[in-house]
Design a protein around this motif. Structure first.
Motif, PDB file in Angstrom:
ATOM      1  N   LEU A  31       5.602   7.072  13.620  1.00 25.53           N
ATOM      2  CA  LEU A  31       4.235   6.572  13.756  1.00 25.53           C
ATOM      3  C   LEU A  31       4.171   5.059  13.548  1.00 25.53           C
ATOM      4  CD1 LEU A  31       2.238   9.374  11.899  1.00 25.53           C
ATOM      5  CD2 LEU A  31       2.193   8.875  14.357  1.00 25.53           C
ATOM      6  N   MET A  32       4.908   4.538  12.548  1.00 26.51           N
ATOM      7  CA  MET A  32       4.928   3.093  12.330  1.00 26.51           C
ATOM      8  C   MET A  32       5.496   2.362  13.531  1.00 26.51           C
ATOM      9  SD  MET A  32       5.827   2.413   8.301  1.00 26.51           S
ATOM     10  CE  MET A  32       7.341   3.372   8.245  1.00 26.51           C
TER      11      MET A  32
ATOM     12  N   VAL B 215       8.025   9.293   0.923  1.00 22.13           N
ATOM     13  CA  VAL B 215       8.725   8.533  -0.112  1.00 22.13           C
ATOM     14  C   VAL B 215       8.371   9.064  -1.493  1.00 22.13           C
ATOM     15  CG1 VAL B 215       8.914   6.269  -1.207  1.00 22.13           C
ATOM     16  CG2 VAL B 215       8.981   6.449   1.280  1.00 22.13           C
ATOM     17  N   GLY B 216       7.100   9.387  -1.719  1.00 20.66           N
ATOM     18  CA  GLY B 216       6.685   9.945  -3.009  1.00 20.66           C
ATOM     19  C   GLY B 216       7.401  11.251  -3.319  1.00 20.66           C
TER      20      GLY B 216
ATOM     21  N   ILE C  13       0.804  -1.215   0.000  1.00 23.72           N
ATOM     22  CA  ILE C  13       0.000   0.000   0.000  1.00 23.72           C
ATOM     23  C   ILE C  13       0.838   1.266   0.000  1.00 23.72           C
ATOM     24  CG2 ILE C  13      -0.207   0.304   2.507  1.00 23.72           C
ATOM     25  CD1 ILE C  13      -3.040   0.676  -0.103  1.00 23.72           C
ATOM     26  N   LEU C  14       2.066   1.196   0.543  1.00 26.80           N
ATOM     27  CA  LEU C  14       2.911   2.389   0.565  1.00 26.80           C
ATOM     28  C   LEU C  14       3.180   2.893  -0.847  1.00 26.80           C
ATOM     29  CD1 LEU C  14       5.674   3.433   2.856  1.00 26.80           C
ATOM     30  CD2 LEU C  14       6.378   3.134   0.486  1.00 26.80           C
TER      31      LEU C  14
ATOM     32  N   MET D  56      -1.699   1.304   9.102  1.00 28.99           N
ATOM     33  CA  MET D  56      -2.050   1.748   7.754  1.00 28.99           C
ATOM     34  C   MET D  56      -1.982   3.273   7.640  1.00 28.99           C
ATOM     35  SD  MET D  56      -2.619  -0.792   5.725  1.00 28.99           S
ATOM     36  CE  MET D  56      -3.669  -0.169   4.426  1.00 28.99           C
ATOM     37  N   VAL D  57      -2.444   3.978   8.672  1.00 32.64           N
ATOM     38  CA  VAL D  57      -2.355   5.436   8.675  1.00 32.64           C
ATOM     39  C   VAL D  57      -0.888   5.874   8.675  1.00 32.64           C
ATOM     40  CG1 VAL D  57      -2.832   7.532   9.993  1.00 32.64           C
ATOM     41  CG2 VAL D  57      -4.588   5.757   9.794  1.00 32.64           C
ATOM     42  N   SER D  58      -0.071   5.185   9.461  1.00 28.17           N
ATOM     43  CA  SER D  58       1.351   5.510   9.542  1.00 28.17           C
ATOM     44  C   SER D  58       2.033   5.307   8.200  1.00 28.17           C
ATOM     45  CB  SER D  58       2.031   4.624  10.595  1.00 28.17           C
ATOM     46  OG  SER D  58       1.406   4.753  11.844  1.00 28.17           O
ATOM     47  N   ARG D  59       1.643   4.251   7.492  1.00 26.23           N
ATOM     48  CA  ARG D  59       2.248   3.994   6.192  1.00 26.23           C
ATOM     49  C   ARG D  59       1.795   5.013   5.143  1.00 26.23           C
ATOM     50  NH1 ARG D  59       5.510   0.279   5.567  1.00 26.23           N
ATOM     51  NH2 ARG D  59       5.162  -0.339   3.395  1.00 26.23           N
TER      52      ARG D  59
END
Length: 528
Positions: A125-126, A146-147, A87-88, A136-139
């Motif tokens: 957060l992760m 990363v983007g 998902i990341l 999932m929110v942390s990712r």
């Protein structure tokens, strides 16, 4: 100045009050004939900018091992494992698209700083995630960072680098990704002996350390000269070019070319001028996607194709799920799986370093075609070995050894060609006015394809067997080889402003490239 003296060029020996572009081309050609040494300042800036992409590499590497502990600790299913692993890459879409516009607004350098700050928050957060939803929110937060990083770092490096060494310097972004993967694998092994609920949190949280260090370091670097010209800050751009290029003549020529590409009159000598229209990216998407010129259309097809093939040929499946692949091959010890995975990271990093020295020596196309050919052979052989193991009731040591060898061969072939060349090629083929958004679009294709590949691997091999999955990846790589051979021109040694001249004819680009090469030889001949 090294590389150009009175004794090497009769033309440059004469004082020139108002040199024309033709004069500058002759002087720059003469200076290039003397083969100047690598510019150290550009080298250092490229390394620091490229290190930002270590964030992506670390996340890929660390998740391959951490997910085993996360699955046990948070009690999640295989489907949830696929989602959290891939998902990341989809979250990166938001970051990469936003970074394209923001980097045109605040500059490449500050956008890289923003990338590191966001990933720092995501890593923390992760590390403190208490359940699947929190993770999932942390990712999502980490994915934004990363983007930003993978879109801006190669653009900045390409715009700062001399044409003679742009491939070498821009490829450091891929080196950094691979080094990050290796660090992630090592982190997995280092923290694997800790209690389950603590080990994976440390694995993920440690990623915050390089992010904060890099955010501070990047502030000491100059801004991209091409972005400065787009803002009308010609004096600053000229000073940066003088630092990052090898000679004064080359700096003058590049400034002239950038001004022409940006729509600034050649006779404009002021330090600060009125910025050209669309200097912050307005209207670029319309020109890029809705009404592209033949040249831009060709560039876009090449960009989409190379990013799609890079990720759909299975690299993320191998890197993210290597412990599962080695388990399917017959390695039962968890410690042995992690050690084999570290070997994957080591080989991947080693061969990417080799690639950096080859890109500007033998060219993009020969390296790319050789790399993809090797990937096809290693993927097909890996599929064969896994199929044999899958249908055998006995432990076949030769097949296990062949699987390990083919996984290592696959990542080696990928890292010596398709991996770094995708980044290099993407960062140099788009025209200046479209570069930031064009690269962000390519990154979006890359991340979507990567996300789909990594989020479907377990389901795919359960549906068609693990051997069948790698046969599928081999087929995609084979189609990619044909695509690259037909459509992708060579870009080695050409300035970023020359790129538009070799694109425009999907299958007739070779004739245009030959014509440009002959014209360049004539210019060099006039300068000697």
């Amino acid at each position: 100045m090294s590389g150009l003296g009175a004794e090497t060029s009769a033309v440059s020996a004469q004082p020139i009050d108002n040199p024309s572009v033709a004069d500058l081309e002759i002087e720059a050609a003469a200076s290039m004939n003397s083969k100047p040494k690598q510019n150290k300042f550009a080298f250092v800036c490229a390394i620091y900018a490229s290190l930002t992409t270590i964030l992506l590499g670390y996340d890929i590497g660390v998740m391959s091992g951490a997910i085993i502990f996360i699955k046990d600790d948070l009690k999640i299913s295989d489907v949830q494992v696929e989602i959290v692993m891939g998902i990341l890459n989809l979250y990166c879409l938001v970051g990469s698209f936003a970074a394209g516009r923001i980097s045109d607004w605040i500059g490449r350098r500050y956008t890289i700083v923003v990338a590191n700050i966001i990933f720092f928050a995501g890593s923390l957060l992760m590390g403190f995630s208490t359940n699947y939803a929190f993770l999932m929110v942390s990712r999502f937060v980490a994915g934004l960072g990363v983007g930003f990083a993978i879109m801006t770092a190669p653009v900045y490096t390409a715009e700062l680098s001399p044409a003679s060494s742009r491939g070498f310097l821009t490829s450091f972004t891929e080196v950094s990704i691979n080094f990050g993967i290796l660090l992630g694998y090592v982190s997995n092994y280092a923290f694997s002996k800790l209690p389950t609920n603590l080990g994976w949190r440390l694995m993920l949280g440690v990623g915050a350390v390089p992010a904060v260090v890099l955010a501070i370091t990047i502030l000491a670097m100059p801004e991209s000269p091409r972005w400065l010209v787009m803002q009308g800050r010609l004096g600053e751009a000229k000073r940066v070019l003088r630092k990052t290029l090898n000679t004064e003549e080359e700096a003058e020529l590049r400034l002239s070319e950038i001004k022409e590409a940006a729509g600034i009159p050649e006779d404009c000598k002021d330090d600060v001028v009125q910025p050209p229209k669309q200097s912050h990216g307005e209207g670029v998407w319309r020109e890029l996607l809705l009404h592209p010129t033949p040249s831009v259309r060709h560039v876009l097809i090449c960009a989409i194709g190379i990013h799609f093939i890079q990720q759909s040929s299975g690299i993320d499946a191998v890197v993210l799920y290597s412990p599962r692949i080695f388990g399917k091959a017959g390695i039962t010890s968890y410690n042995d799986k992690l050690l084999a995975t570290v070997a994957v990271g080591f080989v991947k990093t080693t061969f990417i370093l080799v690639a950096t020295f080859l890109l500007d020596r033998i060219g993009r196309r020969p390296l790319l075609l050789s790399s993809v050919g090797g990937m096809v052979a290693s993927l097909a052989t890996l599929g064969f070995a896994l199929t044999v193991i899958d249908h055998s009731a006995e432990k076949l040591n030769w097949a296990i050894g062949l699987c390990i060898a083919m996984v290592l061969a696959f990542v080696a072939f990928f890292s010596i060609g398709l991996g770094p060349i995708t980044v290099v090629y993407m960062s140099e083929i788009f025209p200046l006015r479209l570069r930031a958004q064009g690269v962000s679009f390519g990154v979006a294709v890359n991340r979507v394809t990567s996300g789909v590949t990594s989020m479907t691997f377990i389901s795919l091999y359960k549906a068609i067997t693990i051997g069948g999955a790698f046969f599928l990846y081999a087929g995609i790589a084979a189609m990619g080889w044909v695509f690259f051979y037909i459509f992708l021109p060579e870009t080695q040694g050409k300035t970023l402003e020359e790129m538009e001249g070799i694109f425009g004819k999907l299958v007739g680009w070779r004739e245009e490239a030959k014509k440009m090469k002959m014209e360049k030889k004539e210019v060099k001949g006039n300068g000697t």
